[in-house]
Motif scaffolding. Structure first.
Motif, mmCIF file in Angstrom:
data_model
loop_
_atom_site.group_PDB
_atom_site.id
_atom_site.type_symbol
_atom_site.label_atom_id
_atom_site.label_comp_id
_atom_site.label_asym_id
_atom_site.label_seq_id
_atom_site.Cartn_x
_atom_site.Cartn_y
_atom_site.Cartn_z
ATOM 1 N N LEU A 33 -21.608 0.368 -32.720
ATOM 2 C CA LEU A 33 -20.284 0.085 -32.165
ATOM 3 C C LEU A 33 -20.251 0.380 -30.663
ATOM 4 C CD1 LEU A 33 -17.985 1.537 -34.969
ATOM 5 C CD2 LEU A 33 -18.556 -0.862 -34.542
ATOM 6 N N LEU A 34 -20.871 1.484 -30.253
ATOM 7 C CA LEU A 34 -20.913 1.814 -28.826
ATOM 8 C C LEU A 34 -21.649 0.726 -28.049
ATOM 9 C CD1 LEU A 34 -21.595 5.651 -28.982
ATOM 10 C CD2 LEU A 34 -19.473 4.526 -28.314
ATOM 11 N N ALA A 35 -22.741 0.235 -28.596
ATOM 12 C CA ALA A 35 -23.534 -0.794 -27.910
ATOM 13 C C ALA A 35 -22.747 -2.091 -27.726
ATOM 14 C CB ALA A 35 -24.822 -1.074 -28.675
ATOM 15 N N ARG A 36 -21.812 -2.352 -28.636
ATOM 16 C CA ARG A 36 -21.031 -3.587 -28.573
ATOM 17 C C ARG A 36 -19.652 -3.387 -27.957
ATOM 18 N NH1 ARG A 36 -20.103 -5.047 -33.693
ATOM 19 N NH2 ARG A 36 -21.176 -3.369 -34.726
ATOM 20 N N THR A 92 -20.890 0.942 -44.572
ATOM 21 C CA THR A 92 -21.448 -0.285 -45.147
ATOM 22 C C THR A 92 -20.321 -1.302 -45.236
ATOM 23 O OG1 THR A 92 -23.061 0.972 -46.404
ATOM 24 C CG2 THR A 92 -22.665 -1.299 -47.109
ATOM 25 N N VAL A 93 -20.514 -2.427 -44.577
ATOM 26 C CA VAL A 93 -19.530 -3.505 -44.582
ATOM 27 C C VAL A 93 -20.237 -4.777 -44.997
ATOM 28 C CG1 VAL A 93 -17.890 -4.824 -43.195
ATOM 29 C CG2 VAL A 93 -18.225 -2.388 -42.722
ATOM 30 N N ASP A 94 -19.772 -5.376 -46.074
ATOM 31 C CA ASP A 94 -20.375 -6.602 -46.600
ATOM 32 C C ASP A 94 -21.887 -6.456 -46.762
ATOM 33 O OD1 ASP A 94 -17.887 -7.857 -46.677
ATOM 34 O OD2 ASP A 94 -18.110 -8.642 -44.636
ATOM 35 N N GLY A 95 -22.318 -5.291 -47.265
ATOM 36 C CA GLY A 95 -23.729 -5.046 -47.518
ATOM 37 C C GLY A 95 -24.558 -4.704 -46.293
ATOM 38 N N LYS A 96 -23.935 -4.639 -45.139
ATOM 39 C CA LYS A 96 -24.645 -4.339 -43.893
ATOM 40 C C LYS A 96 -24.250 -2.947 -43.404
ATOM 41 C CE LYS A 96 -25.156 -5.974 -39.156
ATOM 42 N NZ LYS A 96 -24.665 -6.860 -38.116
ATOM 43 N N THR A 97 -25.248 -2.155 -43.010
ATOM 44 C CA THR A 97 -24.995 -0.814 -42.493
ATOM 45 C C THR A 97 -24.645 -0.885 -41.017
ATOM 46 O OG1 THR A 97 -26.513 0.165 -44.093
ATOM 47 C CG2 THR A 97 -25.976 1.492 -42.148
ATOM 48 N N ILE A 98 -23.530 -0.268 -40.677
ATOM 49 C CA ILE A 98 -23.081 -0.211 -39.286
ATOM 50 C C ILE A 98 -23.039 1.248 -38.877
ATOM 51 C CG2 ILE A 98 -21.191 -0.676 -37.687
ATOM 52 C CD1 ILE A 98 -20.449 -3.041 -39.505
#
Length: 162
Positions: free
Chosen positions: A54-57, A43-49
């Protein structure tokens, strides 16, 4: 000693905050590592990653485990790397792998799959142009994530990635 070290590498993914693009350095990871990342999330800045995000990007992949037959999973690895700007680097030369007794590294099927996925932007330590200053890679620069390149002495390649 080698058996104790294989498949235990630190894996690093660097994300550009402004663009969300990712540079992936999976170290010595093998199939088991790739499988274990499927359900990892932060969770980074309230967003789930999630790892798959990460692989897609991913726009730059340092190919894992010398490009061996189990260096990069197809289904839970390479097929998830969908950026049209993806480039890959395989720092293993076939001649040195044979000399070390490693067998077929980099594995031709992985090399072929990477070249298809990256639209030819796969750099290998075996590429002739690295040893010949008058030669050039098969792809133009800028191309995908690669903005510029320099190489010399048959042993190094420097990339500007965006």
């Amino acid at each position: 000693m080698d058996r104790g070290i294989n498949n235990t590498s630190l894996v690093l993914a660097f994300e550009f905050i402004d663009s969300g693009r990712v540079l992936l350095f999976p170290g010595d990871a093998q199939a088991g590592n790739w499988i274990s990342w499927r359900n990892v999330e932060w969770t980074v800045d309230g967003k789930t990653i999630k790892a798959n995000d990460l692989l897609a990007r991913t726009i730059y992949l340092k190919v894992a485990h010398h490009g061996s037959h189990n260096a990069t999973l197809k289904q839970n690895g390479l097929e998830l790397m969908v950026s049209p700007d993806l480039a890959a680097f395989i720092p293993t030369s076939k001649k040195d792998a044979v000399k070390a007794g490693w067998g077929e590294m980099p594995f031709h099927e992985i090399v072929d799959a990477l070249k298809r996925r990256t639209t030819g932007r796969t750099i290998s330590a075996d590429d002739v142009w690295i040893r010949d200053k008058t030669a050039h890679p098969d792809f133009a620069t800028p191309s995908g994530s690669i903005r510029d390149m320099r190489w010399g002495d048959g042993i190094w390649v420097e990339l500007d990635i965006a």
